[in-house]
Design a protein around this motif. Structure first.
Motif, PDB file in Angstrom:
ATOM      1  N   PRO A  70      -6.718  -6.672   8.414  1.00 13.00           N
ATOM      2  CA  PRO A  70      -5.805  -5.894   7.565  1.00 13.00           C
ATOM      3  C   PRO A  70      -4.880  -6.807   6.765  1.00 13.00           C
ATOM      4  CG  PRO A  70      -5.868  -5.036   9.818  1.00 13.00           C
ATOM      5  CD  PRO A  70      -6.576  -6.353   9.845  1.00 13.00           C
ATOM      6  N   MET A  71      -4.455  -6.327   5.608  1.00 10.47           N
ATOM      7  CA  MET A  71      -3.521  -7.086   4.778  1.00 10.47           C
ATOM      8  C   MET A  71      -2.089  -6.671   5.096  1.00 10.47           C
ATOM      9  SD  MET A  71      -3.219  -7.232   0.595  1.00 10.47           S
ATOM     10  CE  MET A  71      -4.803  -8.052   0.379  1.00 10.47           C
ATOM     11  N   PRO A  72      -1.171  -7.618   5.276  1.00 14.37           N
ATOM     12  CA  PRO A  72       0.236  -7.256   5.484  1.00 14.37           C
ATOM     13  C   PRO A  72       0.773  -6.426   4.321  1.00 14.37           C
ATOM     14  CG  PRO A  72      -0.135  -9.573   5.998  1.00 14.37           C
ATOM     15  CD  PRO A  72      -1.398  -9.071   5.362  1.00 14.37           C
ATOM     16  N   LYS A  73       1.702  -5.521   4.607  1.00 13.11           N
ATOM     17  CA  LYS A  73       2.228  -4.625   3.576  1.00 13.11           C
ATOM     18  C   LYS A  73       3.318  -5.253   2.714  1.00 13.11           C
ATOM     19  CE  LYS A  73       1.337  -0.065   5.555  1.00 13.11           C
ATOM     20  NZ  LYS A  73       1.948   1.257   5.870  1.00 13.11           N
ATOM     21  N   THR A  74       3.822  -6.357   3.122  1.00 11.66           N
ATOM     22  CA  THR A  74       4.932  -6.973   2.398  1.00 11.66           C
ATOM     23  C   THR A  74       4.572  -7.223   0.941  1.00 11.66           C
ATOM     24  OG1 THR A  74       5.591  -8.104   4.436  1.00 11.66           O
ATOM     25  CG2 THR A  74       6.532  -8.918   2.369  1.00 11.66           C
ATOM     26  N   GLY A  75       5.356  -6.612   0.032  1.00  8.89           N
ATOM     27  CA  GLY A  75       5.148  -6.845  -1.391  1.00  8.89           C
ATOM     28  C   GLY A  75       4.419  -5.743  -2.116  1.00  8.89           C
ATOM     29  N   GLU A  76       3.972  -4.686  -1.405  1.00 14.08           N
ATOM     30  CA  GLU A  76       3.227  -3.623  -2.084  1.00 14.08           C
ATOM     31  C   GLU A  76       4.128  -2.868  -3.051  1.00 14.08           C
ATOM     32  OE1 GLU A  76       1.781  -0.991   0.918  1.00 14.08           O
ATOM     33  OE2 GLU A  76       3.693   0.011   1.202  1.00 14.08           O
ATOM     34  N   THR A  77       3.512  -2.213  -4.053  1.00 12.95           N
ATOM     35  CA  THR A  77       4.270  -1.488  -5.073  1.00 12.95           C
ATOM     36  C   THR A  77       4.706  -0.123  -4.544  1.00 12.95           C
ATOM     37  OG1 THR A  77       2.370  -0.325  -6.038  1.00 12.95           O
ATOM     38  CG2 THR A  77       2.787  -2.586  -6.793  1.00 12.95           C
ATOM     39  N   ASP A  78       5.457   0.610  -5.376  1.00 11.05           N
ATOM     40  CA  ASP A  78       5.929   1.936  -4.980  1.00 11.05           C
ATOM     41  C   ASP A  78       4.778   2.887  -4.692  1.00 11.05           C
ATOM     42  OD1 ASP A  78       8.508   1.082  -5.247  1.00 11.05           O
ATOM     43  OD2 ASP A  78       8.792   1.901  -7.269  1.00 11.05           O
ATOM     44  N   HIS A  79       3.645   2.680  -5.385  1.00 10.25           N
ATOM     45  CA  HIS A  79       2.467   3.517  -5.149  1.00 10.25           C
ATOM     46  C   HIS A  79       1.542   2.890  -4.106  1.00 10.25           C
ATOM     47  CE1 HIS A  79       3.099   6.653  -8.111  1.00 10.25           C
ATOM     48  NE2 HIS A  79       3.471   5.735  -8.984  1.00 10.25           N
ATOM     49  N   HIS A  80       2.066   1.928  -3.355  1.00 13.93           N
ATOM     50  CA  HIS A  80       1.340   1.275  -2.263  1.00 13.93           C
ATOM     51  C   HIS A  80       0.120   0.494  -2.764  1.00 13.93           C
ATOM     52  CE1 HIS A  80       3.932   3.594   0.328  1.00 13.93           C
ATOM     53  NE2 HIS A  80       3.494   4.727  -0.219  1.00 13.93           N
TER      54      HIS A  80
END
Length: 579
Positions: free
Chosen positions: A73-83
């Motif tokens: 899985p990819m870490p969520k840190t840095g995703e945009t508002d729309h994920h």
């Protein structure tokens, strides 16, 4: 300088992007003692997501959770508002993946393969001032590593002309006071990203899209009906709304493909989809972006004649509308010292030109004759005459495939409405003769398991496709996946080509396209490898629950658990590196 001695290896992989890294990990998982090297022209892993190609507003068109390898899985840190995942997230993820699988020490960075030809051992590669010979060759160069030569004249002392591949390196320059006006050329997704970036910087942009090409692409909103657009398209139910030769059997296929109400529902879905895309863009309001409305008069998001994009930033359309932007359907004649001159004679003052005109020949390492033998279509105007008998045989197979597609998928028989085409537009015709989009058909028929070609397929799920396609390709190289008879493979290749050019119009003419059809494609690869392809718990989940990387987690362990120990292979050890 004296020539370097020839290095001898078991496996060489060309490319360290999604496909190259996955192929290396998979090969070493199955055969840990393999003497394997990855050759990468860039100075970091990632391919299109390498460090030097990442800039601030570069965002993948796929949400978090659908853009990573199945086992990581990819870490969520840095995703945009729309994920959605950003370029920085992807680059860091691939670097960490290569490090964790101990691949970095096997990669030769900043190295070009100049030539590849057959040799008694397998393949001989010209690399810099030396040669490498390898038993197995995996070509994983992808589709976006070799910039295309701009299709216009550039004078000796012209303003800078850069390809979209170099946008990231030039972001500081674009932000300076030395650059006021920029000409962007082309209608690829990279052009949309470049124009957004420049509008957000307050620059004056002239966007030039040639009138005799496929024109602007439809851009779908990030969400529809409150759900991520890519997630909706990643279900088996949605696959039936995209007529596919890979998915043409069974009750649902009979209903959607071969009944009038099923075809009506399919058309209604895509008309609504296209309407929502145009509404989100605000084409009905006119203004400076009206020229970006796709040329296809009906269901442009279905036909994908000029490809298909997804809005990745909330202020994308508003930024373009509010920007100092002019869009012209023109051709450039010359780039001069201070301006760009169009074929119409109009002169545009500019400080820089960004060429987003596509990509060059990713198979220039092979001679034209070898390309023809391997079933790789020629690039540009370079062609090699094949035998009359071979041409007649393929003409027969292609004609039979056309008839089969028309019968199985009646919705595709009449094709799209080309009434808005420019009279000078020419439809490309390229035929890839690769079984399963991986193996040159001639090699497969001859029993030659020394070469696979990865990444020559367009989908919305690159990481997942790269994992399963690499898996099948490695099994093929190791002689662990059986092939059907010659006639069946010829039919498979011909029917795929007939289907993709009917389903995806001019894009399908140029490349193996399968934007909405990747699930049944992976079903086929996993089925041939003897691994379960239906990965959900029940019928309803199979139909409505989105597929993604998570669904394929554990597939390799499943294969290893049932793998029949192979005959020990004679490997080239690490201390026998030259001869």
């Amino acid at each position: 300088m004296a020539p370097q001695p020839t290095k001898v290896l078991d496996v060489v992989i060309i490319g360290a992007g999604w496909y190259g890294l996955s192929a290396a990990k998979t090969y070493l998982k199955l055969e840990p003692q393999t003497n394997l090297t990855i050759i990468e022209s860039d100075d970091s892993v990632g391919g299109v997501w390498s460090k030097k190609r990442i800039y601030p507003n570069l965002v993948a068109q796929v949400p978090h959770g659908l853009f990573n390898y199945p086992d990581r899985p990819m870490p969520k840190t840095g995703e945009t508002d729309h994920h959605l995942v950003t370029g920085f997230m992807i680059q860091h993820y691939l670097e960490k993946y290569a490090e964790d699988h101990d691949l970095l020490r096997r990669i030769r960075f900043s190295t070009w393969v100049e030539k590849a030809e057959r040799c008694p051992l397998g393949w001989r590669l010209k690399v810099g001032d030396g040669y490498i010979e390898t038993v197995k060759l995996i070509v994983a160069t992808g589709l976006t590593s070799v910039p295309n030569v701009p299709p216009f004249k550039i004078e000796k002392n012209s303003i800078p002309v850069i390809h979209s591949v170099d946008i990231a390196a030039n972001v500081p320059k674009f932000g300076s006071d030395d650059v006021h006006s920029v000409v962007v050329v082309g209608a690829a997704k990279s052009a949309y990203d470049a124009v957004y970036l420049l509008c957000s910087m307050g620059k004056r942009i002239t966007w030039i899209i040639r009138p005799d090409g496929a024109g602007p692409m439809p851009i779908m909103p990030a969400e529809m009906l409150g759900m991520n657009t890519i997630s909706i398209g990643s279900t088996r139910l949605m696959n039936y709304l995209s007529p596919s030769i890979l998915n043409s059997k069974g009750l649902l296929a009979d209903f959607f493909y071969r009944t009038s109400i099923g075809r009506w529902l399919t058309n209604a879905h895509w008309r609504q989809n296209t309407h929502q895309s145009y509404k989100a863009a605000g084409f009905h309001d006119g203004g400076n972006i009206a020229a970006l409305k796709p040329m296809m008069p009906d269901r442009s998001t279905f036909w994908c004649d000029s490809s298909l994009g997804l809005v990745t930033l909330d202020d994308f359309w508003s930024t373009l509308k509010g920007g100092n932007l002019k869009i012209l359907r023109e051709n450039i004649d010359t780039v001069g010292e201070k301006s760009v001159v169009l074929r119409s004679g109009e002169e545009i003052q500019a400080d820089t030109v960004i060429s987003c005109t596509g990509w060059g020949d990713h198979f220039s390492i092979f001679s034209p004759e070898l390309k023809a033998e391997l079933g790789i279509p020629s690039y540009g105007k370079t062609t090699v005459a094949s035998s009359e008998a071979a041409d007649m045989a393929w003409e027969k197979h292609d004609l039979a495939a056309d008839k089969h597609i028309n019968k199985e998928l009646p919705l595709l028989a009449s094709g799209p409405d080309y009434s808005n085409w420019h009279p000078a537009r020419v439809q490309p015709t390229r035929r890839w003769r690769l079984y399963n989009r991986i193996v040159p058909l001639t090699n497969a028929i001859a029993g030659d398991r020394s070469l696979v070609i990865l990444g020559q397929i367009h989908t919305t799920q690159t990481p997942t496709i790269s994992e399963i396609q690499s898996f099948w390709g490695v099994l093929y190289l190791l002689d662990e996946v059986p092939l059907p008879d010659e006639d069946s493979m010829i039919k498979e290749v011909a029917q795929w080509n007939a289907w993709t050019r009917k389903r995806y119009a001019s894009c399908g003419q140029r490349y193996p396209y399968a934007l909405f059809d990747w699930i049944p494609y992976l079903d086929k690869l996993l089925g041939e490898a003897g691994v379960k392809s239906r990965r959900k718990g029940n019928f309803l989940s199979e139909l409505f629950s989105p597929y993604g990387p998570h669904a394929y987690d554990g597939y390799l362990d499943e294969y290893l658990a049932k793998r029949v120990p192979s005959t020990p292979k004679e490997l080239i050890t690490l201390d026998s590196g030259s001869k």
